[in-house]
Design a protein around this motif. Structure first.
Motif, PDB file in Angstrom:
ATOM      1  N   LYS A 184       0.853  -1.186   0.000  1.00  0.00           N
ATOM      2  CA  LYS A 184       0.000   0.000   0.000  1.00  0.00           C
ATOM      3  C   LYS A 184       0.893   1.241   0.000  1.00  0.00           C
ATOM      4  O   LYS A 184       1.630   1.458   0.940  1.00  0.00           O
ATOM      5  CB  LYS A 184      -0.896  -0.028   1.244  1.00  0.00           C
ATOM      6  CG  LYS A 184      -1.852   1.116   1.323  1.00  0.00           C
ATOM      7  CD  LYS A 184      -2.850   0.926   2.456  1.00  0.00           C
ATOM      8  CE  LYS A 184      -2.195   0.985   3.812  1.00  0.00           C
ATOM      9  NZ  LYS A 184      -3.155   0.891   4.916  1.00  0.00           N
ATOM     10  N   VAL A 185       0.833   2.015  -1.081  1.00  0.00           N
ATOM     11  CA  VAL A 185       1.605   3.266  -1.103  1.00  0.00           C
ATOM     12  C   VAL A 185       0.653   4.416  -0.821  1.00  0.00           C
ATOM     13  O   VAL A 185      -0.486   4.418  -1.295  1.00  0.00           O
ATOM     14  CB  VAL A 185       2.296   3.556  -2.462  1.00  0.00           C
ATOM     15  CG1 VAL A 185       3.546   2.764  -2.625  1.00  0.00           C
ATOM     16  CG2 VAL A 185       1.359   3.400  -3.621  1.00  0.00           C
ATOM     17  N   SER A 186       1.140   5.394  -0.085  1.00  0.00           N
ATOM     18  CA  SER A 186       0.262   6.487   0.315  1.00  0.00           C
ATOM     19  C   SER A 186       0.967   7.816   0.238  1.00  0.00           C
ATOM     20  O   SER A 186       2.181   7.905   0.449  1.00  0.00           O
ATOM     21  CB  SER A 186      -0.195   6.299   1.768  1.00  0.00           C
ATOM     22  OG  SER A 186      -0.668   5.009   1.997  1.00  0.00           O
ATOM     23  N   ILE A 187       0.198   8.855  -0.059  1.00  0.00           N
ATOM     24  CA  ILE A 187       0.698  10.218   0.088  1.00  0.00           C
ATOM     25  C   ILE A 187      -0.149  10.893   1.163  1.00  0.00           C
ATOM     26  O   ILE A 187      -1.351  10.637   1.264  1.00  0.00           O
ATOM     27  CB  ILE A 187       0.653  11.003  -1.244  1.00  0.00           C
ATOM     28  CG1 ILE A 187      -0.766  11.032  -1.833  1.00  0.00           C
ATOM     29  CG2 ILE A 187       1.623  10.418  -2.269  1.00  0.00           C
ATOM     30  CD1 ILE A 187      -0.875  11.892  -3.085  1.00  0.00           C
ATOM     31  N   VAL A 188       0.506  11.718   1.980  1.00  0.00           N
ATOM     32  CA  VAL A 188      -0.158  12.345   3.126  1.00  0.00           C
ATOM     33  C   VAL A 188       0.180  13.822   3.158  1.00  0.00           C
ATOM     34  O   VAL A 188       1.342  14.191   2.987  1.00  0.00           O
ATOM     35  CB  VAL A 188       0.342  11.706   4.450  1.00  0.00           C
ATOM     36  CG1 VAL A 188      -0.193  12.465   5.662  1.00  0.00           C
ATOM     37  CG2 VAL A 188      -0.042  10.231   4.529  1.00  0.00           C
ATOM     38  N   GLY A 189      -0.806  14.669   3.373  1.00  0.00           N
ATOM     39  CA  GLY A 189      -0.517  16.097   3.546  1.00  0.00           C
ATOM     40  C   GLY A 189      -1.764  16.889   3.871  1.00  0.00           C
ATOM     41  O   GLY A 189      -2.835  16.636   3.316  1.00  0.00           O
ATOM     42  N   LEU A 190      -1.623  17.860   4.783  1.00  0.00           N
ATOM     43  CA  LEU A 190      -2.745  18.701   5.199  1.00  0.00           C
ATOM     44  C   LEU A 190      -3.329  19.494   4.036  1.00  0.00           C
ATOM     45  O   LEU A 190      -4.525  19.711   3.956  1.00  0.00           O
ATOM     46  CB  LEU A 190      -2.255  19.732   6.223  1.00  0.00           C
ATOM     47  CG  LEU A 190      -2.184  19.352   7.680  1.00  0.00           C
ATOM     48  CD1 LEU A 190      -1.770  20.592   8.460  1.00  0.00           C
ATOM     49  CD2 LEU A 190      -3.508  18.817   8.179  1.00  0.00           C
ATOM     50  N   GLY A 191      -2.438  19.921   3.130  1.00  0.00           N
ATOM     51  CA  GLY A 191      -2.855  20.788   2.027  1.00  0.00           C
ATOM     52  C   GLY A 191      -3.823  20.103   1.069  1.00  0.00           C
ATOM     53  O   GLY A 191      -4.495  20.752   0.270  1.00  0.00           O
TER      54      GLY A 191
END
Ligand code: ASP
Ligand code: MG
Length: 412
Positions: A340-347
């Motif tokens: 499972k690849v993920s990207i994370v960011g508040l923006g």
């Protein structure tokens, strides 16, 4: 009283020389005018070797005895730490969990903190001592020893910082939180600030800097955390409330979790109550289910897939096989080679096009997406395990390295 909680992980207290190095950090903080409370993990490898000893006796050691055994690792470390501080001319007193006390529920080997006593620590601080608290340990209301789960010393430190109104320094063997695992992405950068929410997502998606529960605790009580290396003086990463994180980038980090399995129930009748039956059975067995995908139905039948932690895949498969028989599904297929690849960011909350861009990067590299899940601040894709590192590198380049270049170009 300006109080600082300094927590040292296993590698930071791995031998006597390292304990002395850690003790000098304490003395430095005292010289800056802080009152310091130390929290220490067991020496590196100690908890693992205690677990291995128990496993030589039985595959299922009694959990109460396990806690009595594992708590000795931290007890040994704090005694050595306090002796070292005294040798360096700094009065110090070691404290086990029950002496603080760190009061927990009764769930052995993964207890939760219910209450933290502060009187004894405050008294020691007033008298000029450095309390050196054993991480990971708790005590129930009926005086049983408990432990807080692997990595639980982080939670001890954050809980103490919350109770004392202190800042919490987490000393570890890496310089901070990175935009990706530097072993996979050599261009990964240290992140100076990150919000609790982003850190919780990253930690639950595979970044192993801190125990997740400790960050949840910090978020609830607004504890400011500084994760840094015990082998340098360099600033690390601050984990802070969202309002204090200056730079709200779209993507803060890219992670990959390779310990996942996908289970597919093939040709299940498409009618109300079927999904409920499958997932209720898994829930009753305390299995955490992650990504769920139900395909479009054809002629009244559909395929249903979901992912679980690989350690629980065998158990999940057995349960689902039973249910599949009951409901008349064709078969159950399990695939252990997924990541499972993920990207994370508040923006991500306020930007558009992020999902499209992520899927495009994967497509361009010939990587097929088997399942997708999203939250407000993350997007995860399930892919073939053999592409895990490639996916992380490409996503890091597209979302973090290229974004940087644009900023530099525009900034002139
Ligand atoms: N010693 C325990 C472990 O190895 C707790 C900790 O280090 O935080 O998991
Ligand atoms: Mg740790």
């Amino acid at each position: 009283m300006k109080i600082l909680v300094q927590k040292f992980g296993g590698t930071s207290v791995g031998d006597l020389e390292r304990i002395e190095n850690a003790a000098r950090k304490v003395i430095k903080a005292l010289e800056k005018g802080y009152k310091v409370v130390v929290v220490s993990s067991a020496m590196a490898g100690e908890t693992d070797s205690l677990i291995n000893l128990a496993r030589k006796i039985t595959d299922f050691p009694n959990e109460r005895e396990m806690d009595v055994l594992l708590s000795t690792g931290e007890q040994k470390a704090v005694a050595l730490f306090a002796m070292t501080l005294r040798k360096l001319g700094c009065p110090a007193v070691s404290l086990c969990g029950w002496q603080v006390p760190i009061v927990t529920d009764k769930v052995h080997t993964k207890a939760r903190i219910k209450k933290v006593g502060t009187q004894r620590i405050r008294n020691l601080l007033e008298e000029g001592y450095v309390p050196v608290v054993a991480g990971f340990q708790g005590v129930t209301e009926d005086w049983e020893i408990t432990t807080l789960g692997r990595g639980g010393s982080d939670t001890t430190a954050v809980a103490l910082a919350a109770a004392l109104g202190a800042v919490c320094e987490i000393y570890t063997d890496v310089p901070g939180v990175f935009t990706a695992d530097p072993r996979i992405v050599p261009n990964a950068k240290k992140v100076p600030y990150i919000s609790y929410e982003e850190m919780i997502e990253l930690a639950s998606l595979g970044a192993k800097v801190m125990q997740i529960r400790s960050v949840e605790f910090a978020a609830r009580y607004g504890v400011r955390i500084h994760v840094r290396s015990s082998f340098s003086e360099e600033e690390g990463t601050w984990i802070l409330p969202e309002e204090e994180v200056m730079e709200k980038v779209v993507v803060r980090g890219v992670t990959v979790e390779t310990k996942e399995s996908r289970i597919t129930v093939v040709r299940v009748p498409d009618r109300p109550g079927i999904a409920a039956k499958i997932f209720k059975a898994l829930g009753d067995a305390h299995i955490v289910v992650d990504m769920i995908v139900q395909n479009v139905s054809h002629d009244g039948y559909t395929d249903m897939s979901f992912t679980v932690n690989r350690a629980e895949a065998q158990k999940a498969e057995e349960i689902v096989r039973k249910v599949a028989k009951e409901i008349g599904a064709k078969e159950v297929v399990r695939d252990d080679r997924v990541a499972k690849v993920s990207i994370v960011g508040l923006g991500m909350r306020s930007s558009y096009g992020t999902a499209g861009k992520m899927f495009e990067v994967l497509a361009r590299n010939g990587i097929n997406i088997m399942a997708i899940s999203t939250s407000e601040i993350k997007i995860s894709c399930l892919i073939d395990e053999k592409y895990a590192e490639l996916a992380v590198r490409e996503l890091h380049e597209a979302f973090i390295e290229e974004e940087d270049i644009e900023v530099e170009k525009g900034g002139g």
